[in-house]
Design an enzyme around this catalytic site. Sequence first.
Site, mmCIF file in Angstrom:
data_model
loop_
_atom_site.group_PDB
_atom_site.id
_atom_site.type_symbol
_atom_site.label_atom_id
_atom_site.label_comp_id
_atom_site.label_asym_id
_atom_site.label_seq_id
_atom_site.Cartn_x
_atom_site.Cartn_y
_atom_site.Cartn_z
ATOM 1 C CE LYS A 197 -35.336 -25.612 28.805
ATOM 2 N NZ LYS A 197 -35.786 -25.757 27.359
ATOM 3 C CE LYS A 249 -38.701 -29.791 22.710
ATOM 4 N NZ LYS A 249 -38.614 -29.042 23.556
#
Length: 345
Positions: free
Chosen positions: A152, A253
Site C-alpha cells: 500500500k 471485486k
Amino acid sequence: MKARLRTVRLELAEPLRISRSTMTARDAVWLCVEHDGTTGYGEAVSSVYYGLDADTLVRLISAVDLERFADPESALEALPSDAAPPAVTAAVESALLDLVGKRDGVPVHRLLGTPTPFGVATARTIGITSLAHAAAEARRLAASGFEIVKVKAGSSDPEDDVERVRVIRDAAPQVRLLLDPNGAWSVARAERLLPRFAALGVEAVEQPLPPGDPDALGALAERSPLPVIADEDAVSVADVRRLAGRVHGVNVKLAKCGGVRAALRIAELIEGSGTELMLGCLTASSLGLAPAVHLADRARWADLDGHLLLAHDPWRGIGGADGFVRPSGRPGLGVEEVTAHADVA
C-alpha cells in the site's frame, strides 16, 4: 426457499492502513438460503467507502425476498437487480450458487466451466507501516511461500512509500511486487514516482490517480513505465467498457461489480483488448472470498488475501496461508464454518 441472516464482527490481526483510512475490523452479514434440505451461504461485508454498514446490508438483503422463488435457478435468473447495491447482489448470488453446487454435488468452479481443481498464487498485502515492520513482514511472507506482495502507498511523504518498497525488495528479493496508492496521487506525482518504482522492480500499480477521471488514468497508462491497473475507476461493466484497451488491467471485486457472473462478463469484455484481469477482494472471511477463488484461474493477478488479514477466520476451505488459494473440490463453494457466533440479525 427460506432465508436467514446473521451478523458477525470480523477483527483484523493488525490495523491495515491505506492512503484514505485505517481499518481494524469489519462487520459481515451471512445469508443462509435453504431449499429441499440443502443450505447455501453468502457473505456481504460492511464498507465505509461504499456506504454500507451492517444494518443497511441486512435491510437490503432482506428486501431481495428469496422466499418468493420456487428454486435457486429462478432466483439466479432474476438477479441482478438494479435496486440492490453490487455487494448485495454478489452475496445473494454466492448463496444460490453454493446451494446449486451442493444440491448437484459439484463445486462452483465446475458450474462456471472449469472442470478441474486448481491453485493460484495470491498477493498478500502490506499496509502503510514502519519500514522495520514492512521488512519483517516481507521476510515472513516469502518464507511462508508467498510469491506476490502488494504494498500500500499514498503516504503524505512519497519518499516513505519509496523506502517501504525498497526495504521490502531487499528483504524479499524474489517476490513479485504490486503497488496500490488507492487513488492518492496527482498526475504530476505519479509521473515522478512511477519510474522510481519501476526501477525497484514493481510489476504493476493499481489506481494511482483519484477515481472519477478515467480519461486521465488511461492517458497516464499510455506513458507509464509499468502497467496501470484500474480499481476504484472500474466498478461496473460500463466502467470497464470505457477503460478496455486503455489501461493494462482492471481489478474486479465481486462486491464491487455484482458477483461471479458480472465478473465473467467483464472478463469476456476485456478479452483481446490488451487489458488483463485482476481479481481482488475486500477484507472478508473465507466464505466471502470463496466465489472469487472459484474464478481465480481466469486472472493474470489474484489479490485474494482478505481472509488472511483476519485475527480469526470463522470459515475455512480456500487455503492461502502458503501463498496459494484453491477451491477445495467439495460441492458448492467448498467452505465450512469453524466458529459459532451468537450475533443474529
